[in-house]
Design an enzyme around this catalytic site. Sequence first.
Site, short mmCIF file in Angstrom:
data_model
loop_
_atom_site.label_atom_id
_atom_site.label_comp_id
_atom_site.label_asym_id
_atom_site.label_seq_id
_atom_site.Cartn_x
_atom_site.Cartn_y
_atom_site.Cartn_z
N HIS A 136 0.82 -1.22 0.00
CA HIS A 136 0.00 0.00 0.00
C HIS A 136 0.86 1.26 0.00
O HIS A 136 2.06 1.24 0.27
CB HIS A 136 -0.91 0.00 1.23
CG HIS A 136 -0.13 -0.01 2.53
ND1 HIS A 136 0.44 1.12 3.07
CD2 HIS A 136 0.19 -1.04 3.37
CE1 HIS A 136 1.06 0.81 4.20
NE2 HIS A 136 0.93 -0.50 4.39
N GLU A 183 -2.23 -7.15 7.39
CA GLU A 183 -0.86 -7.13 7.88
C GLU A 183 -0.72 -8.02 9.12
O GLU A 183 -1.71 -8.40 9.76
CB GLU A 183 -0.47 -5.68 8.22
CG GLU A 183 0.95 -5.49 8.77
CD GLU A 183 2.04 -5.96 7.81
OE1 GLU A 183 2.13 -7.19 7.58
OE2 GLU A 183 2.80 -5.11 7.32
#
Length: 237
Positions: free
Chosen positions: A33, A106
């Site tokens: 990201h 994550e």
Amino acid sequence: MSLGPGDTELRPAESNVRTGKHAGVRRLILLRHGQTEWNAVERMQGQTDTELSELGRRQAKDAARELVGHDAIALVSSDLRRAYDTAVALADHSGLEVVRDRRLRETSLGEWEGLTHIDVDERYPGARQTWRLNADFTPPGGESKLEVGARALPVVRELFAARADWPGRTIILVAHGGLIAALTAALLELPQRNWPVLGGLANTSWVQLSSHGPSIEQPGWRLDVWNAAAKVAPDVL
């Protein structure tokens, strides 16, 4: 070349990948990201749902322009906003629908989330270095790299089984640095002691792997590219 009624013009990339020597190769791009405000101050995010900064949004658009030519057929993202918003930038350029999958989140960092690197080093001396060097180390209340790889690997295996149109084409997963490193190590079946060889990824950098094997049982994954970027961010020049 003139086209008759009902004819469809293929882009060069589409023509080549379906008939050339790589026609049977499945390409997988793993994109990190864009930058968040927490990234900018080295605050550990884990599964805390932070948003892209203005720089991060620009990075996502740059990455989208670069990756749109990779002949992608599917776009799957972590459900955390920083990854999903990055994936939306790709969708705006490619026309693909973003599919969210929480298994691409994550690493959970437990008690470390919200702390800076300096904070962690002060409160847990030596622990962060141990975590970097040992794939089975678990931050307090969090999960190990081995656990992250194990939860993400089925995403790729399911795509392998479901997407008969994948050979010769690309699937893009938008996720997070720790997740991408763990998934890459798991796909390559690296020995546990070698997992730390895969270093960190810059924001909107990506990894490319390719599957040359005959089946889901023997996928034959190879690492083609690590930490590639469309543009070097101004804050790291």
